[in-house]
Design an enzyme around this catalytic site. Structure first.
Site, PDB file in Angstrom:
ATOM      1  N   PRO A 163     -18.539  -2.175  -2.860  1.00  0.00           N
ATOM      2  CA  PRO A 163     -18.374  -2.260  -3.725  1.00  0.00           C
ATOM      3  C   PRO A 163     -17.848  -3.548  -3.883  1.00  0.00           C
ATOM      4  O   PRO A 163     -16.874  -3.790  -4.241  1.00  0.00           O
ATOM      5  CB  PRO A 163     -17.620  -1.052  -3.966  1.00  0.00           C
ATOM      6  CG  PRO A 163     -16.584  -0.803  -2.839  1.00  0.00           C
ATOM      7  CD  PRO A 163     -17.784  -1.329  -1.686  1.00  0.00           C
TER       8      PRO A 163
ATOM      9  N   ASP B 252     -14.024  -6.922  -1.374  1.00  0.00           N
ATOM     10  CA  ASP B 252     -14.213  -5.550  -1.434  1.00  0.00           C
ATOM     11  C   ASP B 252     -13.242  -4.469  -1.765  1.00  0.00           C
ATOM     12  O   ASP B 252     -11.918  -4.366  -1.692  1.00  0.00           O
ATOM     13  CB  ASP B 252     -14.753  -4.976   0.146  1.00  0.00           C
ATOM     14  CG  ASP B 252     -14.679  -3.399   0.556  1.00  0.00           C
ATOM     15  OD1 ASP B 252     -14.983  -3.356  -0.021  1.00  0.00           O
ATOM     16  OD2 ASP B 252     -15.270  -3.341   1.882  1.00  0.00           O
ATOM     17  N   HIS B 253     -13.881  -3.971  -3.289  1.00  0.00           N
ATOM     18  CA  HIS B 253     -13.025  -2.725  -4.286  1.00  0.00           C
ATOM     19  C   HIS B 253     -11.992  -1.396  -3.569  1.00  0.00           C
ATOM     20  O   HIS B 253     -11.511  -1.304  -3.746  1.00  0.00           O
ATOM     21  CB  HIS B 253     -13.496  -2.602  -5.640  1.00  0.00           C
ATOM     22  CG  HIS B 253     -12.736  -2.804  -6.343  1.00  0.00           C
ATOM     23  ND1 HIS B 253     -10.839  -2.728  -6.304  1.00  0.00           N
ATOM     24  CD2 HIS B 253     -12.450  -2.478  -7.894  1.00  0.00           C
ATOM     25  CE1 HIS B 253     -11.139  -2.652  -7.499  1.00  0.00           C
ATOM     26  NE2 HIS B 253     -11.549  -1.924  -8.140  1.00  0.00           N
ATOM     27  N   ARG B 254     -13.035  -1.617  -1.746  1.00  0.00           N
ATOM     28  CA  ARG B 254     -12.551  -0.627  -1.279  1.00  0.00           C
ATOM     29  C   ARG B 254     -10.864  -0.886  -0.491  1.00  0.00           C
ATOM     30  O   ARG B 254     -10.020  -0.343  -0.448  1.00  0.00           O
ATOM     31  CB  ARG B 254     -12.869   0.073  -0.255  1.00  0.00           C
ATOM     32  CG  ARG B 254     -14.216   0.726  -0.909  1.00  0.00           C
ATOM     33  CD  ARG B 254     -15.730   0.880   0.421  1.00  0.00           C
ATOM     34  NE  ARG B 254     -15.417  -0.771   0.790  1.00  0.00           N
ATOM     35  CZ  ARG B 254     -15.890   0.167   2.229  1.00  0.00           C
ATOM     36  NH1 ARG B 254     -16.723   0.548   2.613  1.00  0.00           N
ATOM     37  NH2 ARG B 254     -16.768  -1.505   2.897  1.00  0.00           N
TER      38      ARG B 254
ATOM     39  N   VAL C 279      -9.450  -4.871  -1.644  1.00  0.00           N
ATOM     40  CA  VAL C 279      -8.869  -5.690  -2.173  1.00  0.00           C
ATOM     41  C   VAL C 279      -9.139  -5.095  -3.914  1.00  0.00           C
ATOM     42  O   VAL C 279      -9.539  -4.776  -4.633  1.00  0.00           O
ATOM     43  CB  VAL C 279      -9.607  -6.810  -2.704  1.00  0.00           C
ATOM     44  CG1 VAL C 279      -8.735  -7.571  -3.388  1.00  0.00           C
ATOM     45  CG2 VAL C 279      -9.227  -6.965  -1.023  1.00  0.00           C
TER      46      VAL C 279
END
Length: 548
Positions: free
Chosen positions: A344, A520-522, A524
């Protein structure tokens, strides 16, 4: 007449290999080094050559058999060497009348003598990995004369290709590999009759195979006559050829590793289109088959599949040219698609004021010339990223155990994206935080040169924890780079430009460098990325802070 049993030579491992093709039948005439059968292991296929010339009496193996080193392959009836000695002596005695026998002697000696030439096996050198790699091109043929350093074969991994040079000058005696085969470090590529350095008869040593070829030239005619007499043998050979062709057409010419993978995937081999030598099905063919099946409409089940983009016949609208993409290009595309689908992505933007940094860099131009180096903005970027990564360690981490744990790297290895004619590659600079700007400048130049010359080893592109993709002076005000998973962030750097910046009293011309941090929003979140990007801009704006 005498009979010789041909055995399986050293095939580079203790495991048995499967017989996938028998190339001869009883009654066939064979020459030295002519292939008798083809063996295939999990990692490579190889022809087993005849060690003698003669007539095949019996073939001791059949397709599907598992053979190891030392196993009997075939019984070959050879001509009695005693009967051929008078003919040889007659040839030697004939020129004795006009002159000494030195011409005949020098023609006969180079083959057994090691003073002028030496038979040597050329093997796959250290390529930085123990995994098999693809052999995509054989640059020489049997009988070719090569000089030391000439390219013999070209190997290609998922990320780079490399040439294997000749270790010595000489003549190619035999090829032990085929294009499309997979090889690894230590595998034999070819046999070379190497010319000994300093030999005074090097020319005769290199040309020595010519008389042997001339004396054996009548043999094929005799073989063809002998083959014409027993019509049953000819029919047998034709039947064998038809069987091999039918097997290839049905898609069943595959090694044990491919068959095992097909069983695991549940793929019928008859449905797979082959691309290997002699119609052999490769692992890549299975991967392509499965990829196409998954991309087909309805393959995902319940709407999970991604609809395929239909092919368009562009030739219907005008002239076109279809060019095969390089393996590096295709692998990069697959990696980018995988990362985009699995990660994501979020991208944050900022501008770094590099006015003072550029002034300082340009002031070092004379010193760089003395060092024989070139100091670009990239070493400053790498050094600033290293400091920011040490202070914001989540940016230098990766998901593990299916996402249940987070691995923090206590080293700072940074990849730099390099655009090459073959495609995009990302060599990795190790321990950036421990190197000076001059060391980084030299390593950047070295790795970029290797990338463009396709000299990178797999080890040169492994271990990265963060990537910098700099468009430099190519252009653009900004872009959103795709995270190079399993890394969790990548920095995109665009072209610097002078912009008016308000200092509280007036506008001042300042050199602004556009930065884009994709992550990577998972792993960061916005706060992590914001702190990292802000600190990076401050370090580039005042490089004295790199010392703190």
């Amino acid at each position: 007449m005498a009979q010789e049993t041909v055995l399986v030579p050293d095939i580079g491992g203790s495991d048995a290999a499967e017989v996938v093709e028998v190339l001869v039948s009883p009654g066939d005439s064979v020459d030295v080094d002519q292939g008798l059968l083809v063996l295939e292991s999990d990692k490579a296929s190889m022809e087993i050559p005849s060690t003698v010339a003669g007539t095949v009496v019996e073939v001791l193996a059949k397709e599907g058999d598992e053979l190891a080193e030392g196993a009997a392959v075939a019984v070959i009836e050879t001509a009695d060497t005693a009967s051929s000695e008078p003919e040889a002596s007659a040839v030697v005695d004939k020129p004795a009348e006009p002159a000494p026998e030195t011409p005949a002697t020098t023609a006969a000696k180079p083959a057994p003598s090691s003073a002028e030439s030496q038979s040597m096996e050329v093997v796959v050198p250290d390529i930085g990995t123990d995994e098999p790699v693809d052999l995509i091109e054989i640059a020489v043929s049997v009988g070719d004369s090569v000089a030391e350093g000439d390219t013999l074969v070209v190997l290609e991994t998922d990320k780079a290709s490399m040439e294997v040079p000749s270790p010595a000058s000489g003549v190619v005696k035999a090829l032990k590999v085929d294009e499309g085969q997979q090889v690894k470090q230590g595998d034999v590529l070819l046999v070379l009759d190497a010319v000994v350095v300093g030999s005074t008869t090097a020319d005769s040593a290199v040309s020595a195979p010519a008389p042997a070829a001339a004396t054996s030239a009548p043999a094929p005619a005799a073989d063809s006559e002998a083959a014409a007499e027993p019509s049953s043998d000819g029919a047998t050979n034709a039947a064998n050829a038809n069987k091999a062709t039918d097997a290839a057409a049905k898609g069943v010419y595959a090694g044990p590793a491919v068959r095992r993978l097909a069983r695991e995937f549940g793929v019928p081999l008859e449905s797979v289109k082959s691309s290997g030598p002699r119609g052999r099905i490769l692992k890549e063919d299975l991967h392509h088959y499965v990829s196409r099946a998954l991309a087909a409409p309805g393959a995902g089940g319940g709407g999970a599949g991604i609809p395929a983009i239909p092919d368009v016949d562009f030739a219907a609208f005008g002239p076109v040219e279809v060019v095969e993409r390089s393996k590096i290009d295709k692998v990069t595309a697959a990696n980018m698609q995988r990362s985009w689908l699995n990660v994501p992505h979020v991208t944050q933007f900022d501008d770094a004021d590099i006015t003072e940094m550029e002034a300082f860099r340009k002031s070092l131009k004379a010193e760089a010339e003395k060092r024989g180096s070139r100091l670009t903005p990239l070493p400053f970027l790498l050094k600033a990223c290293a400091v920011a990564l040490k202070r914001n360690e989540k940016i230098n981490s990766s998901l593990s155990d299916g996402g249940s744990t987070l691995t923090f790297k206590r080293y700072v290895h940074i990849g730099m994206a390099v655009d090459t004619p073959a495609g995009l590659v990302v060599p990795v600079i190790r321990d950036v935080d421990q190197k000076t700007l001059w060391e980084l400048a030299d390593e950047v130049i070295e790795l970029a040169g290797k990338a463009r010359d396709r000299k990178l080893k797999p080890a040169d592109m492994q271990g990265g924890g963060f990537t910098v993709s700099s468009l430099g002076s190519i252009g653009g005000r900004g872009f959103t780079p795709i995270v190079n998973a399993p890394e969790v962030a990548i920095l995109g750097v665009s072209r610097a430009d002078t912009q008016p910046v308000w200092d509280g009293q007036s506008f001042q011309p300042r050199l602004q460098l556009p930065l884009a941090l994709s992550y990577d929003h998972r792993v960061v979140n916005g706060g992590d990325a914001g702190r990292f990007l802000t600190e990076l801009c401050q370090l580039l704006g005042d490089i004295r802070k790199l010392l703190l």
